[in-house]
Design a protein around this motif. Structure first.
Motif, PDB file in Angstrom:
ATOM      1  N   PHE A   1     -15.758 -86.936  40.747  1.00 31.11           N
ATOM      2  CA  PHE A   1     -15.041 -85.740  40.311  1.00 31.11           C
ATOM      3  C   PHE A   1     -15.352 -84.705  38.867  1.00 31.11           C
ATOM      4  N   SER A   2     -16.032 -84.950  38.353  1.00 23.66           N
ATOM      5  CA  SER A   2     -17.353 -83.566  37.851  1.00 23.66           C
ATOM      6  C   SER A   2     -18.179 -83.383  38.760  1.00 23.66           C
TER       7      SER A   2
ATOM      8  N   ALA B   1     -16.001 -91.249  38.183  1.00 25.84           N
ATOM      9  CA  ALA B   1     -16.379 -90.032  37.203  1.00 25.84           C
ATOM     10  C   ALA B   1     -17.574 -88.869  37.326  1.00 25.84           C
TER      11      ALA B   1
ATOM     12  N   THR C   1     -15.636 -81.187  39.666  1.00 26.72           N
ATOM     13  CA  THR C   1     -15.702 -79.365  40.123  1.00 26.72           C
ATOM     14  C   THR C   1     -16.554 -78.309  39.538  1.00 26.72           C
TER      15      THR C   1
ATOM     16  N   THR D   1      -2.561 -88.325  34.386  1.00 26.06           N
ATOM     17  CA  THR D   1      -2.994 -88.085  35.851  1.00 26.06           C
ATOM     18  C   THR D   1      -2.371 -86.537  36.828  1.00 26.06           C
TER      19      THR D   1
ATOM     20  N   SER E   1     -14.862 -83.758  30.802  1.00 22.61           N
ATOM     21  CA  SER E   1     -13.687 -85.021  30.508  1.00 22.61           C
ATOM     22  C   SER E   1     -13.929 -85.868  31.280  1.00 22.61           C
ATOM     23  N   PHE E   2     -14.387 -85.763  32.421  1.00 23.80           N
ATOM     24  CA  PHE E   2     -14.720 -86.541  33.644  1.00 23.80           C
ATOM     25  C   PHE E   2     -16.333 -87.400  33.863  1.00 23.80           C
TER      26      PHE E   2
END
Length: 446
Positions: A307-308, A304, A311, A111, A345-346
């Protein structure tokens, strides 16, 4: 049949079925090839990252280090060192301390690493905004506000770990059924289903009860599902194979949980059923799995997607401002690869939600393993690029061609190829499979 004796769980019958032999206790250790490879790989990458950190500390006054967010670079490299050392916690005889540290340590340092990358990205994003006339965001950039991202997300991770340790802590599990003649000692991470599907089992009393019930029922894991239909026939004795078994235990266990009492006959319920309170009927167990209707599934999916999406916005800003000096100074192509790999990844937690099948079981670990390797190797490639930039500034150094030709980018290809090969070996010799856990919770199949 009356003279049958069931061997203890830590023993197995020989071929003549006249003696119980102790099972061999096995676990991942440093004497096995896999343990040696994991240990050497962890030490190599941690040592390499330590060397890079030493170079950064040595040249801390240079413009290149300052332009790469000096303090955030130190935090990122230190967290990567500890991340690479985490596999050492999985090697050796498991105990309660290592079982807790395996998940908590990697969860916290990972993290920190990811949030540091996000903090560096937000810093660059603010730098774009500052260059626009009339913007008042210089204060956030100068005061180091993006650095609070690390503290906030690390605190959230610690809270999650505390909740997990409070309601569903890990424990040492002796797996005596998977391999004949062997006891595999592993760390059981606890049950996520038990954490969010049954509030009664969340209490210490409920946890203790489930543990006691699991210990009692573990002696019956290898018994044939129903005994009444077989009636001690030759077919039944053939199914027992190498196992020995006390036939009188069936009548003795009639009145315990998991057995149904039917007049004069004691009948053991099949594994996918359990006896009612009156022990007169076998009731089918409820099939449970992590899904989008559960609180845990909703929270994971929302995090998920958030955060995706965040980004993805950062990636869009980088693409929009690709001609600016700030983007070019941050290794333009490597930044794109890093952000894309972070997006995937997220999104990986979504593979763990929903009814499991063979495809998702494979994709859960292969997909995350590959995209995580791409992300980490991209960070290493960016670090090596900065390292070569130091060398290029030295008079008479001939490393300019390595920097211009993009040699550090091959780190991503090499590391990803190694990861793909390891995944292929894993799928060839020890592929994942669907496991129906009928013992952790009394009336549920997880």
């Amino acid at each position: 049949v009356d003279k049958c004796v069931r061997c203890r769980e830590d023993q197995y019958a020989n071929r003549e079925q006249n003696q119980c032999i102790p099972k061999a206790v096995i676990f991942l250790n440093y004497k096995e090839p896999l343990g040696i490879v994991l240990a050497l790989t962890a030490l190599f990458f941690s040592a390499f990252t330590t060397v890079v950190l030493g170079v950064f500390l040595k040249h801390h006054d240079t413009p290149i280090v300052k332009a790469n967010n000096q303090n955030l670079s130190y935090i990122l490299l230190i967290s990567l060192i500890f991340s690479f050392l985490c596999p050492l916690l999985f090697i050796g005889h498991p105990n309660l301390a290592t079982c807790v540290m395996q998940q908590v340590t990697f969860g916290v340092v990972f993290t920190v690493a990811v949030s540091t990358v996000l903090a560096k990205t937000v810093t660059v994003l603010l730098a774009f905004k500052v260059t626009v006339p009339g913007r008042r965001m210089r204060y956030f950039l100068v005061s180091g506000a993006p650095n609070y991202i690390i503290a906030i997300f690390t605190l959230i991770q610690i809270i999650f770990c505390a909740i997990w340790l409070r309601f569903s802590p890990p424990f040492i599990e002796n797996d005596a059924q998977s391999e004949h003649g062997q006891i595999i000692i592993v760390c059981n991470k606890g049950s996520l289903e038990r954490l969010h599907t049954d509030p009664i089992l969340d209490s210490p009393i409920g946890t203790t009860t489930v543990g006691h019930y699991h210990a009692k029922t573990s002696h019956f894991k290898m018994i044939v599902q129903t005994v009444s239909n077989l009636k001690y026939s030759d077919e039944y004795l053939k199914r027992l194979k190498w196992m020995k078994f006390n036939c009188q235990d069936l009548t003795f266990k009639c009145k315990t949980t998991g057995m149904a009492h039917d007049v004069d006959k004691c009948v053991r319920c099949p594994e996918d059923q359990y006896a009612n309170k009156e022990q007169k009927q076998c009731i089918p167990k409820v099939v449970v799995f992590l899904n989008y209707k559960d609180h845990m599934g909703v929270a994971l999916s929302l995090m998920a997607l958030f955060f995706s999406a965040f980004t993805a916005v950062v990636l869009a800003v980088f693409v929009k401002c690709h001609d600016t000096p700030i983007v070019k100074a941050n290794n333009q192509n490597l930044s794109y690869i890093l952000l894309i790999s972070l997006i995937f990844s997220f999104l990986c937690p979504l593979l763990f939600i929903g009814h499991p099948n063979s495809a998702t079981c494979i994709m859960q670990y292969v997909t995350f393993g590959v995209v995580f390797t791409v992300a980490v190797s991209t960070v290493l490639a960016k670090t090596v690029t900065v390292l070569l930039a130091f060398k290029v500034t030295s008079p008479g150094n001939r490393m300019w061609c390595f920097l211009v030709s993009g040699v550090p980018n091959y780190i991503i290809v090499i590391c990803t190829l190694i990861q793909v090969i390891l995944c292929a070996i894993w799928l060839r010799f020890s592929p994942p499979f669907i496991d129906n856990d009928m013992h952790s919770v009394h009336d549920q199949i997880i």
